[in-house]
Design a protein around this motif. Structure first.
Motif, short mmCIF file in Angstrom:
data_model
loop_
_atom_site.label_atom_id
_atom_site.label_comp_id
_atom_site.label_asym_id
_atom_site.label_seq_id
_atom_site.Cartn_x
_atom_site.Cartn_y
_atom_site.Cartn_z
N UNK A 155 0.84 -1.20 0.00
CA UNK A 155 0.00 0.00 0.00
C UNK A 155 0.88 1.25 0.00
N UNK A 156 0.46 2.21 -0.80
CA UNK A 156 1.09 3.53 -0.82
C UNK A 156 0.06 4.53 -0.32
N UNK A 157 0.49 5.38 0.59
CA UNK A 157 -0.40 6.41 1.12
C UNK A 157 0.12 7.78 0.71
N UNK A 175 0.28 8.12 -10.48
CA UNK A 175 -0.13 6.85 -9.87
C UNK A 175 0.13 5.67 -10.81
N UNK A 176 -0.17 5.87 -12.09
CA UNK A 176 0.04 4.80 -13.07
C UNK A 176 1.52 4.45 -13.17
N UNK A 177 2.37 5.47 -13.21
CA UNK A 177 3.81 5.26 -13.31
C UNK A 177 4.32 4.47 -12.11
N UNK A 178 3.87 4.85 -10.92
CA UNK A 178 4.32 4.20 -9.69
C UNK A 178 3.88 2.74 -9.65
N UNK A 179 2.62 2.49 -10.01
CA UNK A 179 2.11 1.11 -9.99
C UNK A 179 2.78 0.26 -11.07
N UNK A 180 3.12 0.88 -12.17
CA UNK A 180 3.83 0.17 -13.24
C UNK A 180 5.21 -0.26 -12.75
N UNK A 181 5.84 0.61 -11.97
CA UNK A 181 7.17 0.31 -11.43
C UNK A 181 7.12 -0.76 -10.33
N UNK A 182 6.14 -0.63 -9.43
CA UNK A 182 6.07 -1.52 -8.28
C UNK A 182 5.27 -2.79 -8.55
N UNK A 186 -0.20 -3.36 -6.32
CA UNK A 186 -0.04 -2.34 -5.28
C UNK A 186 -1.24 -1.39 -5.30
N UNK A 187 -1.60 -0.91 -4.11
CA UNK A 187 -2.71 0.03 -3.98
C UNK A 187 -2.17 1.41 -3.63
N UNK A 188 -2.73 2.43 -4.25
CA UNK A 188 -2.38 3.81 -3.92
C UNK A 188 -3.60 4.48 -3.31
N UNK A 189 -3.48 4.86 -2.06
CA UNK A 189 -4.59 5.49 -1.34
C UNK A 189 -4.27 6.95 -1.10
N UNK A 190 -5.20 7.80 -1.48
CA UNK A 190 -5.05 9.24 -1.26
C UNK A 190 -5.89 9.63 -0.04
N UNK A 210 -8.78 -1.86 2.03
CA UNK A 210 -8.15 -1.81 0.72
C UNK A 210 -7.39 -3.10 0.43
N UNK A 211 -6.70 -3.61 1.45
CA UNK A 211 -5.94 -4.85 1.29
C UNK A 211 -6.86 -6.02 0.96
N UNK A 212 -8.01 -6.07 1.61
CA UNK A 212 -8.98 -7.15 1.36
C UNK A 212 -9.58 -7.02 -0.03
N UNK A 213 -9.85 -5.78 -0.43
CA UNK A 213 -10.50 -5.53 -1.71
C UNK A 213 -9.64 -5.98 -2.88
N UNK A 214 -8.33 -5.75 -2.76
CA UNK A 214 -7.43 -6.06 -3.87
C UNK A 214 -6.66 -7.36 -3.67
#
Length: 215
Positions: A155-157, A175-182, A186-190, A210-214
């Motif tokens: 998770x990224x906050x 967000x797309x760039x970060x998830x593509x890298x990681x 991975x989940x990004x929560x704002x 969020x962890x359960x959802x994904x």
């Protein structure tokens, strides 16, 4: 002169920091002239002063004057943010004692360069550590810096509210760039600054759901 309240022969002094009252059978000139500070607030001030001295790095007197003033200003600014963060947390929770360990940990890391650029980031770090998460603050990925990474949860906050988070198109691209890298698992929560300042303890629920959802 500070105002006091007298009732049935007892003089009540209000702490100028937290607002708590203490009743005494006599008037104390020092409290009337300088204001009353309760024992808890006295201890807090002593603690913060001690931590300031421990955290303040030695400054080379041969450095440029501008660098000297800049460093001192940044230290003072971060200390003010830290005090404000602890105060806001204290207003939201039943017992600040449960936060002492995480508060101490964050304060030790307070003066790292580029860390804790806002009061809300400090509050978030304290809460995440108190909730038992292992976190990485200001992790660099490509040209971006991430507010908080929780590796165990993938998770990224991101703390939203500053000028860096107002452009939704740029945010989506980031967000797309970060998830593509990681990895796209991975989940990004704002998290808004409003949520941090008013419902800080709800952050854990958001992370777990969020962890359960994904999953």
């Amino acid at each position: 002169m500070y105002e006091v309240r007298t009732e049935r022969g007892i003089t009540y002094y209000t702490c100028k920091k937290c607002g708590r009252e203490r009743g005494l059978h006599r008037k104390i000139a020092k409290y009337l002239a300088e204001g009353y500070l309760c024992e808890n607030c006295k201890e807090k001030e002593k603690y913060l002063e001690r931590k300031r001295k421990e955290a303040s790095p030695k400054i080379n007197v041969d450095e440029k004057q501008s660098e000297l003033y800049g460093d001192l200003y940044e230290q003072t600014l971060k200390e003010a943010r830290f005090e404000r963060a602890v105060s806001r947390i204290e207003k939201q929770v039943k017992s600040i004692d449960k936060y002492k360990k995480s508060i101490n940990t964050v304060h030790k890391l307070l003066h790292r360069p580029q860390w804790f650029s806002s009061t809300e980031e400090i509050m978030m770090a304290i809460q995440l550590l108190k909730d038992g998460y292992k976190i990485i603050h200001q992790q660099k990925i490509g040209t971006y810096r991430i507010d908080f990474v929780i590796p165990d949860k993938k998770v990224i906050l991101e703390v939203d509210g500053s000028i860096y988070h107002t452009n939704k198109e740029a945010e989506a691209k980031r967000d797309f760039f970060i998830r593509k890298k990681l990895g796209f698992n991975w989940k990004i929560l704002h998290v808004s600054t409003d949520q941090i300042n008013n419902k800080l303890t709800s952050i854990k629920q958001v992370i777990e759901e969020s962890s359960k959802l994904f999953a």
